[in-house]
Structure formats: structure tokens, C-alpha cells
Design a protein around this motif. Structure first.
Motif, PDB file in Angstrom:
ATOM      1  N   ALA A 725      -2.146  -6.085   1.652  1.00 21.08           N
ATOM      2  CA  ALA A 725      -1.156  -6.565   0.695  1.00 21.08           C
ATOM      3  C   ALA A 725       0.209  -5.970   0.998  1.00 21.08           C
ATOM      4  O   ALA A 725       0.992  -5.697   0.105  1.00 21.08           O
ATOM      5  N   ASP A 726       0.471  -5.728   2.287  1.00 22.36           N
ATOM      6  CA  ASP A 726       1.766  -5.267   2.769  1.00 22.36           C
ATOM      7  C   ASP A 726       2.171  -3.905   2.209  1.00 22.36           C
ATOM      8  O   ASP A 726       3.317  -3.676   1.861  1.00 22.36           O
ATOM      9  N   VAL A 727       1.236  -2.981   2.098  1.00 21.57           N
ATOM     10  CA  VAL A 727       1.545  -1.623   1.655  1.00 21.57           C
ATOM     11  C   VAL A 727       1.018  -0.652   2.703  1.00 21.57           C
ATOM     12  O   VAL A 727      -0.149  -0.701   3.070  1.00 21.57           O
ATOM     13  N   PRO A 728       1.862   0.242   3.213  1.00 21.10           N
ATOM     14  CA  PRO A 728       1.399   1.163   4.257  1.00 21.10           C
ATOM     15  C   PRO A 728       0.468   2.233   3.720  1.00 21.10           C
ATOM     16  O   PRO A 728       0.507   2.599   2.547  1.00 21.10           O
ATOM     17  N   LEU A 729      -0.362   2.727   4.618  1.00 19.91           N
ATOM     18  CA  LEU A 729      -1.283   3.814   4.314  1.00 19.91           C
ATOM     19  C   LEU A 729      -0.849   5.051   5.080  1.00 19.91           C
ATOM     20  O   LEU A 729      -0.314   4.962   6.184  1.00 19.91           O
TER      21      LEU A 729
END
Length: 746
Positions: A725-729
Motif C-alpha cells: 500500500a505504498d508505505v516503506p518498511l
């Protein structure tokens, strides 16, 4: 700083070496030197030599130096070595050196920095997590090592050499307790068995509570530690010219050390067709503390590595023949809550099981002649089975959760087979006692094949196996070959000063994408590197000053992207890196020492266009970003490390004070320059104080690590499409910790 300035710095160092140099006829053996800094013996060129007489940029540390700096595992070395960066996402070791490395979490790719254990190349994904205890030394060779070390050394090579059995009885160990209930016990025993036969054993047991606090009772804390290692070595020397060494090693992590944290204060919006918007809007805001999470999955990490290697050496007069055979196995499994929330959106279960076999035979000339030579043949065989399970639930809010009952279930199985062969030779001609010319050539053959079975997304509870007609199966076969080599010249200005210049050509085999039939393979990655350097002792060997300047040009750089649901490797046209590295030691008195390193590297990618995973879904998924001039990933422009140790007689024994400070400038974790995929420059300070008994048998120590207590991202990735969902880890380095230890030796 321009490359012209780099050359000026090196020229200044070379000038100092020249001014301080008396006639070479005064040269004496290192062992004959009295006082001053002690040189360290290395085997960087597969023969014994001293650090200061080896014309390669090397950082080398024996066990004493590692203990004084607090280096206990392989990733801890990065704060001491210029341009070296370790990341360990999902339990996969990624190493970057001089801008070359690997940022992939798939098994179809190779590191650009070769990792070796007692001279044996380790390609297993979990094999790089070696515990550093009871070692002779650790060597970090910077720059391409394509002749003697071969494939996948475009950035350099790391070699951990364990301590070998000796003819004297020896025992040592230590116990450590610290914050987060850190407990560590280590022991080593050297046992002479009979004349010419000895054995050595070393064990480690470590545990620690997690740095990542989970407020959800259904989950557990993350970033904890549960590790144990064991090693045994048997040495048999029936005569002065014949020796056999057998090494067996085992290590296992069984904890929750590989779980990522989503970056940002809020949970993600968007996702597949924006179906997550309603779900995530009901979740409280994420904690602003990156070490606090609220996740409901019981996560775990298992990393296991074990095997054996045998080396037979026969000195038959003019040369020594050496045969090394090894067999190692590894296993990795991680279960991670990638939505990092109390919801059941994404659970990832990944794992692989690998085994490798190597055989190397070398013929090494003995010293004394005008011509030194090393000739060798090499074989490497690696097999790996990999599985990725993606569990996607609660898209409509109706399913109970991951691994119980879920909306979408994706299962990918693949196997990888790799075979590599090489022949090589390196010749060094001594024009005089001071001047030497070296030339080396290696020819590499690599073949990779994979078989993949992808179960398309289905609705239900695992294990859900659709009919064969709904499965996607495909095979990939690829081959690469490349000559690598070097040419170098080095000159001893005096017994304490040496200059050298070299050109090297390096090669990393192409990659396979077992989970992406649309992009099955990549091109091989190549590098051409030019280097000049100088190694020096000054002021009666109270100052050691080594400097090197380099320029590396990379072609077809392999990079990792997440276009939809899986990581794949692609090529970008190229890149370059130029820089300067300095290693120094000052010992103005017998009880005061300063050591450290300095690095500057100006790196960039060549211009190219590619899709940007900041926009993985919807109409922007085809967006093309023009990239060029951005720094190579995981490559800080500036690095600096300095340590100081002062010893004084007190309380009937010896008190030692030690402080270590390091700085690393800004780094990018992706090629696009995304601001949420970066780590700003950080400092780290470690302090230690110890007391050693008059007999030198017992030492008590207290320490504080990471005095700044900054939140530092050690690794990052941005999953695309439905996985992220286009969120970096991000994976975070440890916070401030403290502790104490007691050590003994007899």
C-alpha cells in the motif's frame, strides 16, 4: 571534494613516505622490529604476508582488537571500515562496499561483496550471520578481488579466519549481562591431543529481550535475540610439510529479530483499489515512537547455518599445494506482520533451505625466488528451495485473519540451482627487493536454473491448493561467463613505507527472478577499478598511516524493485564511485593508542528511466522517473571512526578506558531518492572501562553503547502493489544499551 583533491591527498601521503625513507638496504624482517606498532599477518592473497606489505586496501583486526572495540558479530565491523554497510532485512545479509553490493531479498541474486569463512565462499542467505568469537582475525578487502576470490567480489571480500589449534593448552571465556536482559556466555578451549594433533572448540550462547515493544497482547515484542553457535577444529600435522585441518560449525537464531516497522505516524491509506481506506481509517494513529508497535501476529525468525570444511596442505619444496573441500547447509524462515497493525491485512511467511558444495585446489610458490605464483581451479555448487506465502485478509473486513481464514492467499514455490567454475593464476615478479609487478587472470563460468510454481490468488483458508489448471509453472535457465583480473605494481620506498597502483576488472554473475517470468534474468554486473595507495609507518613505528584513492566504473548495475507483489532484480545502465580511504593508528606511548578510519566516496548512477514504486497502483503505476546523479544505495558519502584507549596501573592491576566514536552521512535505501527511503547522517559513541588482574587472567568490564540513543534505520524496503500500500518498511539498529562482563583465560 573533487577527484583532483583526492589525488592531492594521496600525493601528499606518498611524499611523506618518500621524505621519511632511508635506503632500502636497511630493510629487516618485521619480526626483528623492536617497539612500535605491531604489524598483523594476513592471507588476503592466499599466502601469508603482513598487512603493511600487501598492496591492497585492507582492514584487518585480530581478536584483541575486536574485543577492545566491542565487535561481536560480522555486522558490527561496519562502523570501523570506510564505505562498508551491512543490512539484514528478512534475515538476508546484504553487504555494500565502495558502492557495490546487493539489495535483493531473493535467492536468485548474489552479493557484490564476497563473504568467506576460513577462506570458503559462503553463498547461503543465512550464512553471513557469523558470530565473531575466538578468531585469528577478520579481513576486509576493499575493491574488486576478481582474480583470487572470483565471482561476486565487485565491491570487495570479507574473510573470517577462526583461531586454529596449537600445541599449548588454552582456555578462555566471558559472561556478559546488560540492558533488555541481555545474557551472553562464550567459551573456547584448545586441547593438544598428541604430537602433531590438536583440537579447538568455541561456543556462544546469547539472548536478549526485544527492542521493539508490542502493545498488542496477541503479538510479541520484536528485535529480540536467541542465538547459539558452536565450532570445532581438528588439526593433524604428521610432518613439517603436511597438514590437515577439519572445521565444523553450527549456528542458530530462533527469535523475532527480522520483523520490519512501517515508517510514519499513520497507518497506510490506499492499497488495492483503495479498499483499505475504510478499514484503516478506524485504526488509531500509529505511535510516533518507531520502537513501539501494535501488531496482532505472533512473529518469528529462524536462521540456521551449519557444515564442515577440510583443508589439506602439502609443502613439497618449491611450492605448496592446498586443497579445500566444503559442504554447508542453511535454513531461513520468517513470519512477519507487514501491515504492522492490529488488523489482519498482510502476513508474510517466507523461507528457504539451501546447501552448497565447494572444491578449490591451489598451487602456491614458496618465497625466495624472483617469481611468485598462485594457480588454482574452483568449483561451486549451490541449491536452494524457496517458498513465499502471502496472506491478505480483511479487505472487506469480514475475514478473521492471517493463517486462520483469509480473503486472498498467494503461494509461490521455487527452486534454484547454481553451478560456478573458474581457473585462475596470479604472478608476481620481483625486479628487485623493492620493486614488484603483479598480474592476475581468472576465467569464470556461471550457470543458474530455477523452477517455479505459482498458485494464483485464491479465497479460503490455507493450505488452499487450486487445481493444476490454475497453477502457473515455468523454468528459467541462464549462463554467464567473464574473464576477471588485475595488474599492479608496488614499491618499497623503505622498510616502513610502500606505494602501489593497480587496475582490476570484477564481475558479478547475472541474477534470476524465479517469481517473475516477465523479467526472468538480468545481465552480469561488471566493474573496472583503478587505485593508488600507500602504506606507512612513521616516527619509529608510533604512527601507522595507510591511504588509498580509487575510481570504479560499474556497468549493468543490478538493483531490486517491488513492482507488484514480489521483489525482482533489474539492470540499470551503470554507475561510478570515486573516493579516498584512510586507516590510521597512533601509539605515542605504550599505554595510549588512537585508531580509526576516514572515508569519502562520491558515487552516482548513470542516467536512466524506470518505474517509481512510490506509485505502485492506479494510473501512476507506469510513471517513468528519469534517474541520474543520485548516490548509489547504501553508500554514505562520508564515514569517520576514531577510538582511543588509555591504560594505567591501578587497584593492583590495570585499568583501561576506551571510547569509540563513528559518523556516517546520509544514505539512500532506494534508487529514486524518495525522502521516506533515507537515513540522515548519524553518530554513535561507545564507552568502556575495564580492570585486568595482575596475572592477566581476569578482566571486569562495564560499557555503554550508542550513547546518543538515536533511532537509526539500518535497512529499508518499499513493497509495491497489494503488499505494501505504498508505505516503506524499516529495520532499526539497537538503541542505547549498557552492561558489564567478566572474562577469564588460562
Amino acid at each position: 571534494m573533487t577527484f583532483t583533491r583526492i589525488g592531492m591527498v594521496c600525493s601528499f601521503a606518498l611524499g611523506l613516505a618518500t621524505l621519511s625513507a632511508p635506503a632500502f638496504a636497511q630493510e629487516v624482517a618485521v619480526d626483528d622490529q623492536e617497539g612500535g606498532i605491531t604489524d598483523i599477518v594476513v592471507t588476503a592473497e592466499k599466502r601469508s604476508s603482513t598487512l603493511q606489505r600487501t598492496p591492497i586496501a585492507i582492514a584487518a583486526y585480530d581478536q584483541s582488537a575486536l574485543d577492545s572495540k566491542g565487535v561481536v558479530d560480522v555486522t558490527s565491523i561496519q562502523s570501523q571500515v570506510p564505505s562498508l554497510k551491512f543490512t539484514v532485512p528478512q534475515g538476508v545479509v546484504q553487504i555494500t562496499l565502495r558502492g557495490a553490493g546487493n539489495d535483493s531479498v531473493t535467492t536468485g541474486a548474489d552479493n557484490g561483496v564476497g563473504f568467506h569463512y576460513d577462506g570458503v565462499y559462503i553463498g547461503n542467505p543465512a550464512g553471513g550471520l557469523a558470530d565473531i568469537w575466538d578468531v585469528e582475525r577478520v579481513e576486509v578487502l576493499r575493491g574488486p578481488q576478481g582474480t583470487l576470490y572470483g565471482r561476486n567480489t565487485t565491491g570487495g571480500a570479507i574473510n573470517i579466519i577462526p583461531a586454529k589449534p596449537t600445541a599449548d593448552f588454552e582456555s578462555k571465556g566471558d559472561f556478559t549481562y546488560g540492558s533488555y536482559n541481555f545474557l551472553r556466555a562464550r567459551a573456547a578451549l584448545n586441547l593438544p591431543i598428541s604430537d602433531g594433533v590438536a583440537a579447538r572448540f568455541a561456543v556462544t550462547r546469547s539472548s536478549r529481550d526485544g527492542f521493539l515493544k508490542n502493545t498488542n497482547p496477541a503479538g510479541k515484542d520484536g528485535a529480540d535475540l536467541d542465538l547459539w553457535t558452536a565450532r570445532g577444529i581438528l588439526a593433524i600435522e604428521p610432518s613439517d610439510n603436511l597438514k590437515f585441518t577439519l572445521v565444523g560449525t553450527y549456528s542458530e537464531n530462533d527469535d523475532n529479530s527480522s520483523s520490519p516497522v512501517r515508517v510514519g505516524a499513520n497507518y497506510p491509506r490506499g492499497g488495492p483499489a483503495n479498499l483499505l481506506t475504510t478499514i484503516y481509517s478506524t485504526v488509531p494513529a500509529k505511535s510516533t515512537d518507531p520502537r513501539v508497535t501494535n501488531r496482532n501476529l505472533n512473529e518469528s525468525t529462524l536462521l540456521r547455518f551449519y557444515g564442515t570444511a577440510g583443508t589439506l596442505e602439502w609443502d613439497f619444496g618449491p611450492a605448496t599445494i592446498r586443497s579445500t573441500t566444503s559442504y554447508y547447509k542453511s535454513r531461513r524462515r520468517t513470519i512477519s506482520d507487514w501491515d504492522d497493525s492490529p488488523l489482519n491485512y498482510i502476513a508474510l511467511d517466507t523461507g528457504d533451505a539451501g546447501r552448497q558444495f565447494t572444491q578449490e585446489v591451489t598451487l602456491i610458490s614458496n618465497p625466495g625466488g624472483k617469481l611468485d605464483y598462485i594457480l588454482g581451479v574452483y568449483h561451486y555448487d549451490f541449491n536452494n528451495a524457496n517458498r513465499v506465502i502471502v496472506d491478505i485478509g480483511e479487505i472487506d473486513g469480514a475475514r478473521p485473519g492471517p493463517f486462520v481464514g483469509t480473503d486472498i492467499f498467494l503461494d509461490v514455490d521455487d527452486t534454484l540451482n547454481l553451478r560456478s567454475h573458474a581457473v585462475y593464476g596470479q604472478l608476481t615478479y620481483h625486479f628487485s627487493d623493492a620493486l614488484r609487478l603483479t598480474g592476475g587472470l581468472r576465467y569464470n563460468w556461471d550457470k543458474k536454473s530455477s523452477s517455479t510454481l505459482i498458485h494464483p490468488p485464491v479465497v479460503g483458508a490455507p493450505p488452499v491448493v487450486p487445481p493444476p489448471s490454475f497453477q502457473l509453472a515455468f523454468d528459467i535457465d541462464a549462463e554467464w561467463e567473464e574473464p576477471t583480473g588485475k595488474i599492479a605494481i608496488d614499491y618499497d620506498i623503505s622498510r616502513n613505507n610502500m606505494i602501489y597502483a593497480s587496475y582490476s576488472h570484477g564481475y558479478k554473475a547475472g541474477a534470476i527472478n524465479p517469481q517473475d517470468p516477465a523479467t526472468p534474468t538480468t545481465n552480469k554486473e561488471l566493474v573496472d577499478s583503478w587505485e593508488i595507495g600507500s602504506k606507512n609507518y612513521f616516527f619509529d613505528r608510533t604512527v601507522q598511516f595507510n591511504v588509498s584513492a580509487f575510481y570504479a566504473k560499474y556497468k549493468d548495475v543490478q538493483i531490486n524493485i517491488f513492482p507488484v507483489t514480489s521483489a525482482i532484480l533489474v539492470n540499470v545502465p551503470g554507475g561510478s564511485a570515486k573516493g579516498i580511504e584512510v586507516d590510521f593508528v597512533l601509539e605515542p606511548t605504550a599505554n595510549f593508542r588512537i585508531d580509526g578510519s576516514l572515508g569519502f566516496i562520491d558515487s552516482k548512477y548513470d542516467a536512466f528511466a524506470t518505474g517509481n514504486p512510490r506509485f505502485p497502483t492506479g494510473p501512476n503505476s507506469l510513471r517513468q522517473d528519469q534517474i541520474g546523479g543520485d548516490p548509489l544505495i547504501n553508500t554514505p558519502k562520508y564515514t569517520f571512526a576514531v577510538g582511543a584507549q588509555y591504560e594505567v596501573d591501578a587497584f593492583g592491576g590495570e585499568v583501561a578506558f576506551r571510547g569509540d566514536f563513528s559518523y556516517r552521512s546520509h544514505i539512500n535505501f532506494d534508487i529514486f531518492g524518495n525522502t521516506d527511503m533515507q537515513q540522515e547522517g548519524v553518530t554513535k559513541t561507545d564507552l568502556r572501562v575495564s580492570w585486568t588482574s595482575p596475572s592477566q587472567r581476569f578482566t571486569f568490564q562495564a560499557f555503554v553503547l550508542n550513547l546518543e540513543n538515536e533511532d537509526v534505520k539500518s535497512a529499508m524496503l518499499r513493497p509495491g502493489g497489494i503488499l505494501g500500500a505504498d508505505v516503506p518498511l524499516a529495520w532499526y539498529a539497537p538503541p542505547r544499551t549498557w552492561g558489564g562482563s567478566v572474562s577469564f583465560k588460562f
